[in-house]
Design a protein around this motif. Structure first.
Motif, PDB file in Angstrom:
ATOM      1  N   MET A  87      44.028  37.965  27.397  1.00 27.49           N
ATOM      2  CA  MET A  87      43.355  37.581  28.368  1.00 27.49           C
ATOM      3  C   MET A  87      43.659  36.941  29.427  1.00 27.49           C
ATOM      4  SD  MET A  87      40.031  35.249  28.226  1.00 27.49           S
ATOM      5  CE  MET A  87      38.847  33.821  29.352  1.00 27.49           C
ATOM      6  N   PRO A  88      44.355  37.243  31.025  1.00 29.90           N
ATOM      7  CA  PRO A  88      44.779  36.923  31.620  1.00 29.90           C
ATOM      8  C   PRO A  88      44.965  35.285  32.317  1.00 29.90           C
ATOM      9  CG  PRO A  88      43.439  37.845  32.379  1.00 29.90           C
ATOM     10  CD  PRO A  88      43.363  38.446  30.920  1.00 29.90           C
ATOM     11  N   ASN A  89      46.212  34.720  31.873  1.00 30.71           N
ATOM     12  CA  ASN A  89      46.072  33.283  32.723  1.00 30.71           C
ATOM     13  C   ASN A  89      45.421  33.003  33.894  1.00 30.71           C
ATOM     14  OD1 ASN A  89      45.933  30.859  32.525  1.00 30.71           O
ATOM     15  ND2 ASN A  89      48.641  30.966  32.338  1.00 30.71           N
ATOM     16  N   THR A  90      44.213  32.517  34.195  1.00 34.01           N
ATOM     17  CA  THR A  90      43.646  32.270  34.995  1.00 34.01           C
ATOM     18  C   THR A  90      43.506  30.413  35.345  1.00 34.01           C
ATOM     19  OG1 THR A  90      41.286  31.910  34.257  1.00 34.01           O
ATOM     20  CG2 THR A  90      42.583  34.800  35.196  1.00 34.01           C
ATOM     21  N   THR A  91      43.315  30.372  36.771  1.00 36.31           N
ATOM     22  CA  THR A  91      43.124  29.053  37.115  1.00 36.31           C
ATOM     23  C   THR A  91      41.198  28.775  37.903  1.00 36.31           C
ATOM     24  OG1 THR A  91      43.778  26.530  37.758  1.00 36.31           O
ATOM     25  CG2 THR A  91      44.483  28.477  38.175  1.00 36.31           C
ATOM     26  N   ARG A  99      38.927  37.639  49.694  1.00 34.78           N
ATOM     27  CA  ARG A  99      40.294  37.025  49.379  1.00 34.78           C
ATOM     28  C   ARG A  99      41.137  38.080  49.386  1.00 34.78           C
ATOM     29  NH1 ARG A  99      41.166  35.608  43.037  1.00 34.78           N
ATOM     30  NH2 ARG A  99      41.346  38.110  42.993  1.00 34.78           N
ATOM     31  N   PHE A 100      43.072  37.931  49.848  1.00 33.19           N
ATOM     32  CA  PHE A 100      43.826  38.786  50.134  1.00 33.19           C
ATOM     33  C   PHE A 100      44.736  38.217  49.684  1.00 33.19           C
ATOM     34  CE2 PHE A 100      40.804  38.899  53.581  1.00 33.19           C
ATOM     35  CZ  PHE A 100      40.442  40.986  53.578  1.00 33.19           C
ATOM     36  N   ILE A 139      36.112  42.251  49.351  1.00 34.79           N
ATOM     37  CA  ILE A 139      35.129  41.374  48.477  1.00 34.79           C
ATOM     38  C   ILE A 139      35.441  40.612  47.174  1.00 34.79           C
ATOM     39  CG2 ILE A 139      32.880  40.336  48.316  1.00 34.79           C
ATOM     40  CD1 ILE A 139      32.546  42.868  50.997  1.00 34.79           C
ATOM     41  N   LEU A 140      35.521  39.207  47.388  1.00 35.40           N
ATOM     42  CA  LEU A 140      35.338  38.443  46.137  1.00 35.40           C
ATOM     43  C   LEU A 140      34.065  38.156  45.619  1.00 35.40           C
ATOM     44  CD1 LEU A 140      37.216  37.010  44.015  1.00 35.40           C
ATOM     45  CD2 LEU A 140      37.159  35.007  45.630  1.00 35.40           C
ATOM     46  N   HIS A 141      33.150  37.337  46.508  1.00 35.62           N
ATOM     47  CA  HIS A 141      32.287  37.377  46.218  1.00 35.62           C
ATOM     48  C   HIS A 141      31.556  37.274  47.728  1.00 35.62           C
ATOM     49  CE1 HIS A 141      28.757  34.863  44.219  1.00 35.62           C
ATOM     50  NE2 HIS A 141      28.664  34.147  45.209  1.00 35.62           N
ATOM     51  N   ALA A 174      41.337  33.252  40.395  1.00 36.71           N
ATOM     52  CA  ALA A 174      42.652  32.972  40.503  1.00 36.71           C
ATOM     53  C   ALA A 174      43.719  32.942  39.586  1.00 36.71           C
ATOM     54  CB  ALA A 174      42.894  32.629  41.412  1.00 36.71           C
ATOM     55  N   GLN A 175      44.882  33.592  39.717  1.00 37.70           N
ATOM     56  CA  GLN A 175      45.804  33.599  38.778  1.00 37.70           C
ATOM     57  C   GLN A 175      47.317  32.635  40.118  1.00 37.70           C
ATOM     58  OE1 GLN A 175      47.249  37.394  37.391  1.00 37.70           O
ATOM     59  NE2 GLN A 175      45.625  38.106  37.655  1.00 37.70           N
ATOM     60  N   PRO A 176      47.861  31.571  37.798  1.00 35.45           N
ATOM     61  CA  PRO A 176      48.586  30.234  38.572  1.00 35.45           C
ATOM     62  C   PRO A 176      50.049  31.550  39.624  1.00 35.45           C
ATOM     63  CG  PRO A 176      48.258  30.218  36.246  1.00 35.45           C
ATOM     64  CD  PRO A 176      47.777  31.973  36.988  1.00 35.45           C
ATOM     65  N   GLY A 177      50.751  30.589  40.478  1.00 35.38           N
ATOM     66  CA  GLY A 177      52.084  31.262  40.531  1.00 35.38           C
ATOM     67  C   GLY A 177      51.432  32.078  42.190  1.00 35.38           C
ATOM     68  N   LYS A 178      50.323  32.649  41.917  1.00 30.96           N
ATOM     69  CA  LYS A 178      50.086  33.844  43.564  1.00 30.96           C
ATOM     70  C   LYS A 178      49.725  32.630  44.687  1.00 30.96           C
ATOM     71  CE  LYS A 178      48.908  38.001  42.248  1.00 30.96           C
ATOM     72  NZ  LYS A 178      48.164  38.806  42.337  1.00 30.96           N
TER      73      LYS A 178
END
Length: 92
Positions: free
Chosen positions: A1-5, A30-31, A45-47, A61-65
């Protein structure tokens, strides 16, 4: 599972449109930071939120991005407003 926040977005509700239609919901885009912002392309389109509460939590959302978020309002017949200014968020 990817690391997300989570990224919490809050914005002011827009004024009524010229036709006096109230806000029915919002489209959250989201771009990636290097992307050209183009709301005519649905890929970003995110939502689509079918309620007028001006809050959304991006749980993918992924950390560091760094992301650019843009929001439009929609009325009951799904007419989309002009977009908001882009907001850059760097995820910790």
């Amino acid at each position: 599972m990817p690391n997300t926040t989570k990224v919490q977005l809050k914005w002011d509700s827009p004024l009524l449109a010229r036709d006096k239609e109230p806000v029915y919901g919002y489209v959250i885009y989201r771009f990636n930071s290097a992307d050209k912002i183009n709301t005519a392309q649905p890929d970003n389109i995110l939502h689509i939120q079918y309620e007028p509460t001006p809050i959304f939590i991006d749980a993918t959302a992924q950390p560091g991005k760094t992301y650019l978020y843009v929001i439009t309002a929609i009325d009951r017949t799904k007419n989309e407003s002009d977009r908001s200014p882009a907001i850059a968020v760097t995820v910790q």
